[in-house]
Design a protein around this motif. Structure first.
Motif, PDB file in Angstrom:
ATOM      1  N   LEU A  85       0.736  -1.014  -0.172  1.00 31.49           N
ATOM      2  CA  LEU A  85       0.216  -0.021   0.170  1.00 31.49           C
ATOM      3  C   LEU A  85       1.304   0.944   0.095  1.00 31.49           C
ATOM      4  CD1 LEU A  85      -2.941   1.368   0.134  1.00 31.49           C
ATOM      5  CD2 LEU A  85      -2.481   1.047   2.505  1.00 31.49           C
ATOM      6  N   ALA A  86       1.562   0.993   0.947  1.00 35.52           N
ATOM      7  CA  ALA A  86       3.287   2.256   1.149  1.00 35.52           C
ATOM      8  C   ALA A  86       3.069   2.844  -0.355  1.00 35.52           C
ATOM      9  CB  ALA A  86       3.879   2.267   1.656  1.00 35.52           C
ATOM     10  N   GLY A  87       3.157   2.168  -1.661  1.00 33.06           N
ATOM     11  CA  GLY A  87       3.811   2.315  -3.017  1.00 33.06           C
ATOM     12  C   GLY A  87       3.469   2.713  -3.661  1.00 33.06           C
ATOM     13  N   GLN A  88       2.035   2.777  -3.453  1.00 28.60           N
ATOM     14  CA  GLN A  88       0.764   2.937  -5.037  1.00 28.60           C
ATOM     15  C   GLN A  88       0.788   4.324  -4.260  1.00 28.60           C
ATOM     16  OE1 GLN A  88      -0.557  -0.165  -6.093  1.00 28.60           O
ATOM     17  NE2 GLN A  88       0.524  -1.065  -5.434  1.00 28.60           N
ATOM     18  N   ARG A  89       1.021   4.201  -5.779  1.00 22.50           N
ATOM     19  CA  ARG A  89       0.716   6.265  -6.336  1.00 22.50           C
ATOM     20  C   ARG A  89      -1.022   6.141  -7.148  1.00 22.50           C
ATOM     21  NH1 ARG A  89       4.934   8.349 -10.788  1.00 22.50           N
ATOM     22  NH2 ARG A  89       3.665   9.966 -10.360  1.00 22.50           N
ATOM     23  N   ILE A  90      -1.521   6.393  -6.264  1.00 17.42           N
ATOM     24  CA  ILE A  90      -3.455   6.468  -6.280  1.00 17.42           C
ATOM     25  C   ILE A  90      -3.434   7.430  -6.083  1.00 17.42           C
ATOM     26  CG2 ILE A  90      -3.115   4.117  -6.605  1.00 17.42           C
ATOM     27  CD1 ILE A  90      -3.631   3.517  -3.646  1.00 17.42           C
ATOM     28  N   GLU A 146      -3.282  -7.980  -5.440  1.00 15.37           N
ATOM     29  CA  GLU A 146      -2.469  -7.610  -6.125  1.00 15.37           C
ATOM     30  C   GLU A 146      -0.962  -7.272  -5.171  1.00 15.37           C
ATOM     31  OE1 GLU A 146      -1.573  -5.583  -8.097  1.00 15.37           O
ATOM     32  OE2 GLU A 146      -3.906  -6.204  -9.689  1.00 15.37           O
ATOM     33  N   ALA A 147      -1.118  -7.640  -3.938  1.00 15.79           N
ATOM     34  CA  ALA A 147      -0.610  -7.436  -2.909  1.00 15.79           C
ATOM     35  C   ALA A 147       0.628  -8.841  -2.772  1.00 15.79           C
ATOM     36  CB  ALA A 147      -0.490  -6.867  -1.520  1.00 15.79           C
ATOM     37  N   MET A 156       9.718 -13.199  -3.586  1.00 11.93           N
ATOM     38  CA  MET A 156       9.553 -13.859  -1.853  1.00 11.93           C
ATOM     39  C   MET A 156       8.698 -15.041  -1.768  1.00 11.93           C
ATOM     40  SD  MET A 156       9.059  -9.619  -0.235  1.00 11.93           S
ATOM     41  CE  MET A 156       8.894 -10.264   1.364  1.00 11.93           C
ATOM     42  N   VAL A 157       7.859 -15.514  -2.697  1.00  8.22           N
ATOM     43  CA  VAL A 157       7.169 -16.536  -2.766  1.00  8.22           C
ATOM     44  C   VAL A 157       7.430 -16.506  -4.403  1.00  8.22           C
ATOM     45  CG1 VAL A 157       5.419 -15.582   0.002  1.00  8.22           C
ATOM     46  CG2 VAL A 157       5.085 -14.747  -2.853  1.00  8.22           C
ATOM     47  N   PRO A 158       7.000 -17.855  -3.769  1.00 10.29           N
ATOM     48  CA  PRO A 158       6.875 -18.713  -5.278  1.00 10.29           C
ATOM     49  C   PRO A 158       5.678 -18.540  -5.488  1.00 10.29           C
ATOM     50  CG  PRO A 158       6.355 -20.837  -3.456  1.00 10.29           C
ATOM     51  CD  PRO A 158       6.717 -19.208  -2.884  1.00 10.29           C
ATOM     52  N   ASP A 159       4.080 -18.316  -4.976  1.00 16.29           N
ATOM     53  CA  ASP A 159       3.418 -17.958  -5.633  1.00 16.29           C
ATOM     54  C   ASP A 159       2.022 -17.617  -4.567  1.00 16.29           C
ATOM     55  OD1 ASP A 159       2.395 -20.057  -4.122  1.00 16.29           O
ATOM     56  OD2 ASP A 159       2.597 -21.981  -5.408  1.00 16.29           O
ATOM     57  N   ASN A 160       1.009 -17.284  -5.732  1.00 13.70           N
ATOM     58  CA  ASN A 160      -0.242 -16.329  -5.040  1.00 13.70           C
ATOM     59  C   ASN A 160      -0.975 -16.713  -4.459  1.00 13.70           C
ATOM     60  OD1 ASN A 160      -1.892 -14.400  -4.959  1.00 13.70           O
ATOM     61  ND2 ASN A 160      -1.265 -13.132  -6.265  1.00 13.70           N
TER      62      ASN A 160
END
Length: 452
Positions: A85-90, A146-147, A156-160
């Protein structure tokens, strides 16, 4: 000790060899060691197997798995959501919606190890809030998806884990405009002043709530009877664009124009914005204050079923369509694409042209499509054609008796000749009594005589 996993009294440690050097890393949850519960031990075994696979394929990085060794990458679901969330330009309003979704997931999964997150965990969290609408569920899952996808991209993780969560079914509620009578009653019930001006203008301009709040006098041209919609005010934050990012010119009809002319006395000299909260002299930062103080009490007093102020926009759209204005023009005035406008308001397009549209279809069907002949009162198809039920004349019905076909045809012709005089007398008397034969009947009479 199982391969690569050391279960200790109050912690779990992973053992592996990386770049020729033995490694032992304690699994942490935030600042505390991960407790050796059965579920956590199972997670540790999966993690150890994954680390071995990545070392074998040359894709392992200690910093990705153990934040104390490098970049400080988040290891919990809550930390990953916050970082995403901190990295979103919205837009400010969009961020508010995303933050609501983040709070929902953190309520149950904040301390869940990111690598231990499973799809079943997400389904369980959603099942615990069964009252949520399908639309809300889809919005929440979209944010988490999305996160987690960012975590996948960062390796950081292999899948969503959210990729397999099915979309919830939901039906978009139909638009619910006010009737013209309701609109006029609401306007008439408000005392003269800025609120009455606002409501009348809103009903007859159809702008969005954010566009109403962001309208400035510099964008209004009372001489040319137009206003430019190019800004919005959302939750008190000014935006230099509309919802669709398209500037549009709205033509002012007589009702909207008169309301703006009256409003000049209240706000034109006071500042930039056209519409101000009369209690504080400030722009409307949100719809809630308007609803609570002015809108809802007025509807209750009139006994009109409650609908949001936004439904004034729907009302103007339906008024334009029912007046016969073209959908393309209406869509442009409201800031819609024609496709969205038609999908939203098609049922209010006047039905006056329905017969003409069906006539096009009938014409394309060719001569096989015939309209049924409507006969004058007292004249039945039986008296015109001599048919008295059963199959049409000339068609032989099944008869088990043995008979002579020649005698049958003779009898048939005699019967038709005998009926001719009876029909002629009837039709003659009908014409004499009415003075003339209806044009639509002429062809029917001719066919009846010829058939005889």
């Amino acid at each position: 000790m199982a391969k690569g996993v050391e279960v200790r009294e109050r912690s779990i440690r992973l053992a592996f060899t990386f770049e020729g050097r033995p490694q032992r890393r304690t699994l942490m949850l935030g600042a505390q060691p991960l407790e050796p519960t059965p579920a956590n031990v199972k997670y540790a075994h999966r993690l150890a197997s994954e680390i071995r696979d990545r070392i074998r394929h040359g894709t392992f990085s200690i910093a990705e798995y153990f934040s104390s060794e490098g970049s400080g990458a988040p290891l919990t679901v809550g930390a990953q959501l916050d970082a995403w969330l901190a990295g979103q330009r919205i837009a400010h309003s969009t961020r508010g919606g995303y933050a609501s979704a983040v709070r929902f997931w953190k309520a149950t999964l904040a301390d869940k190890p990111l690598r231990g997150l499973k799809t079943s965990d997400l389904l369980a969290a959603l099942a615990g809030r069964a009252h949520l609408s399908g639309k809300t569920v889809n919005n929440y899952v979209s944010v988490l998806r999305e996160a987690l996808q960012l975590a996948v991209l960062d390796r950081m993780v292999p899948d969503n884990a959210a990729a397999s969560v099915p979309r919830a079914k939901h039906q978009k509620p139909p638009v619910d405009p006010f009737t013209a009578d309701e609109a006029f009653r609401i306007i008439a019930a408000l005392p003269a002043g800025p609120i009455a001006n606002l409501v009348e203008w809103w009903f007859f301009s159809g702008v969005r709530t954010s566009e109403m709040a962001g309208l400035r006098w510099a964008q209004v041209d009372l001489v040319s009877k137009r206003m430019q919609i190019s800004e919005a005010l959302v939750r008190g934050v000014a935006k230099s664009s509309t919802k669709t990012g398209v500037v549009r010119q709205v033509i002012l009809n007589s009702r909207a124009l008169v309301a703006l002319q009256r409003q000049r006395e209240d706000t034109e000299a006071a500042g930039e914005h056209v519409w101000l909260d009369p209690r504080y002299g400030t722009p409307w930062s949100e719809e809630r204050a308007f609803r609570r103080s002015f809108w809802t009490p007025t509807l209750k007093r009139l006994g009109i079923r409650y609908r949001r102020p936004y439904n004034m926009r729907h009302t103007y759209a339906t008024m334009m369509l029912m007046a016969g204005m073209t959908p393309a023009f209406c869509a442009g005035q409201l800031g819609h694409s024609v496709d969205i406008f038609l999908r939203t308001y098609a049922k209010w397009i006047p039905g006056a042209a329905d017969a003409a549209e069906m006539a096009k279809l009938e014409a394309s069907l060719g001569p096989k499509s015939r309209s049924p002949q409507v006969l004058p009162e007292g004249l039945s198809d039986e008296r015109l054609t001599g048919r008295r039920g059963g199959v049409a004349d000339g068609a032989r019905t099944h008869d088990n008796r043995n008979h002579n076909p020649g005698l049958y045809q003779l009898s048939y012709s005699h019967r038709r000749s005998a009926n001719y005089s009876e029909r002629a007398r009837y039709l003659g008397s009908l014409a004499a009594s009415r003075g003339a034969v209806a044009p639509g009947l002429t062809l029917t009479l001719k066919r009846a005589f010829n058939a005889a």
